[in-house]
Design an enzyme around this catalytic site. Structure first.
Site, PDB file in Angstrom:
ATOM      1  N   SER A  95       0.846  -1.187   0.000  1.00 25.26           N
ATOM      2  CA  SER A  95       0.000   0.000   0.000  1.00 25.26           C
ATOM      3  C   SER A  95       0.882   1.238   0.000  1.00 25.26           C
ATOM      4  CB  SER A  95      -0.909   0.003   1.236  1.00 25.26           C
ATOM      5  OG  SER A  95      -1.718   1.156   1.261  1.00 25.26           O
ATOM      6  N   HIS A 109      -2.750   7.337  -4.366  1.00 23.80           N
ATOM      7  CA  HIS A 109      -2.844   6.160  -3.506  1.00 23.80           C
ATOM      8  C   HIS A 109      -2.925   4.921  -4.400  1.00 23.80           C
ATOM      9  CE1 HIS A 109      -5.808   3.114  -2.005  1.00 23.80           C
ATOM     10  NE2 HIS A 109      -4.925   3.051  -1.030  1.00 23.80           N
TER      11      HIS A 109
END
Length: 303
Positions: A95, A109
């Site tokens: 992530s 993101h």
């Protein structure tokens, strides 16, 4: 990499390589090295956090790898699958969140992850999830089109129906219900996904992860050296507040990490370093700030 059944070693090998490749490219873009922080989780597993703060380009950013295990699924993981409550589980993922200093360079993101729930005497239940989304503070048509087109190209080999599904899913997911506005211009998002078996799902997940640098670096290169002033920084800090609100109120990854006893420093690495809130503020009509709301923070078909 091809496997015929759920294979945690193959997933882990891919994810560690993905983290290393992305960090190397981001270090080249910034000019400063990322910090490496290896950690262990008392309940089982651990991870590697790669962080940069006060870089030349990135004000704050992180690329996390985690491989964690637990004895009981937390509520955020079993909410959509109540029949799995109480099972042992194992999760792996990469992530990342990047907050450039320049207000014309968007926050981004991306994450890819796999999850398996286990119970004695029953076959494991597994699924994958992930995606990427772009959060600009000042909108540019060519940036938006490039990002969405790269996402589409990553998915099309696995089914031309996937991009419209995952794009719409992203628009629904990254939406601040209490503000009635999207967090950014979206991208793609998928979760609880196992269609077509493990080969197909894992291959698609890899394609999404591998597409990140091609989706983001050209945009960063165009925007990171643009001239800006205090007005642009002020608006960036205001809009970053929306990012914080979403991550703390709605984001399933953040909630899963906190509910499962995860490492707080790694879970909250997505928080921007400088943020402002104002009471009932609205941009002046006709400004670039107003254009973000009217032209970009709306559902659009960018490709």
């Amino acid at each position: 990499m091809t496997v015929t059944a759920f294979d945690t070693s193959a997933i882990k090998t891919y994810l560690l390589d993905l983290q290393a490749r992305i960090v190397a490219a981001l270090e080249a873009a910034d000019g400063l090295p990322f910090r490496t922080d290896t950690w262990e989780r008392p309940e089982g597993g651990g991870g590697i956090s790669r962080l940069i703060e006060e870089g030349k380009v990135f004000e704050r950013g992180g690329v996390n790898f985690s491989h964690v295990l637990g004895s009981q699924l937390p509520p955020s993981a079993s909410a959509h699958r109540p029949e799995l409550a109480g099972r042992r589980w194992e999760a792996m993922g990469v992530s990342l969140v990047l907050h450039p200093k320049n207000p014309y360079a968007p926050t981004v993101h991306m994450n890819v992850r796999c999850f398996v729930a286990m119970k004695e005497g029953e076959a494991p239940v597994w699924w994958c999830g992930g995606g990427m989304d772009l959060t600009p503070y000042y909108g540019f048509e060519d940036d938006a089109r490039h990002f969405h087109a790269t996402c589409k190209n990553a998915l099309d080999p696995f089914g031309t129906d996937l991009h419209p599904r995952f794009k719409e899913w992203c628009d629904r997911y990254f939406f601040l219900k209490h503000r009635n506005e999207p967090r950014g211009i979206g991208g793609i998002f998928f979760d609880d996904f196992s269609e077509g078996g493990f080969d197909h799902t894992f291959g698609m997940m890899q394609s999404v992860g591998n597409a990140f640098l091609a989706a983001y670096l050209p945009i960063l290169d165009r925007r990171k050296d643009m001239a800006y002033g205090e007005r642009e920084r002020d608006f960036q800090a205001y809009r970053r507040g929306r990012y914080v609100e979403f991550n703390l109120v709605f984001d399933r990854g953040t909630l899963f990490g906190l509910q499962s006893g995860g490492r707080t420093e790694s879970i909250l690495m997505s928080m921007p370093p400088i943020v402002k809130w104002r009471y009932d503020w609205h941009p002046e009509p006709g400004t670039a700030e107003a254009k973000l709301y009217s032209d970009y923070l709306v559902a659009r078909d960018w490709v």
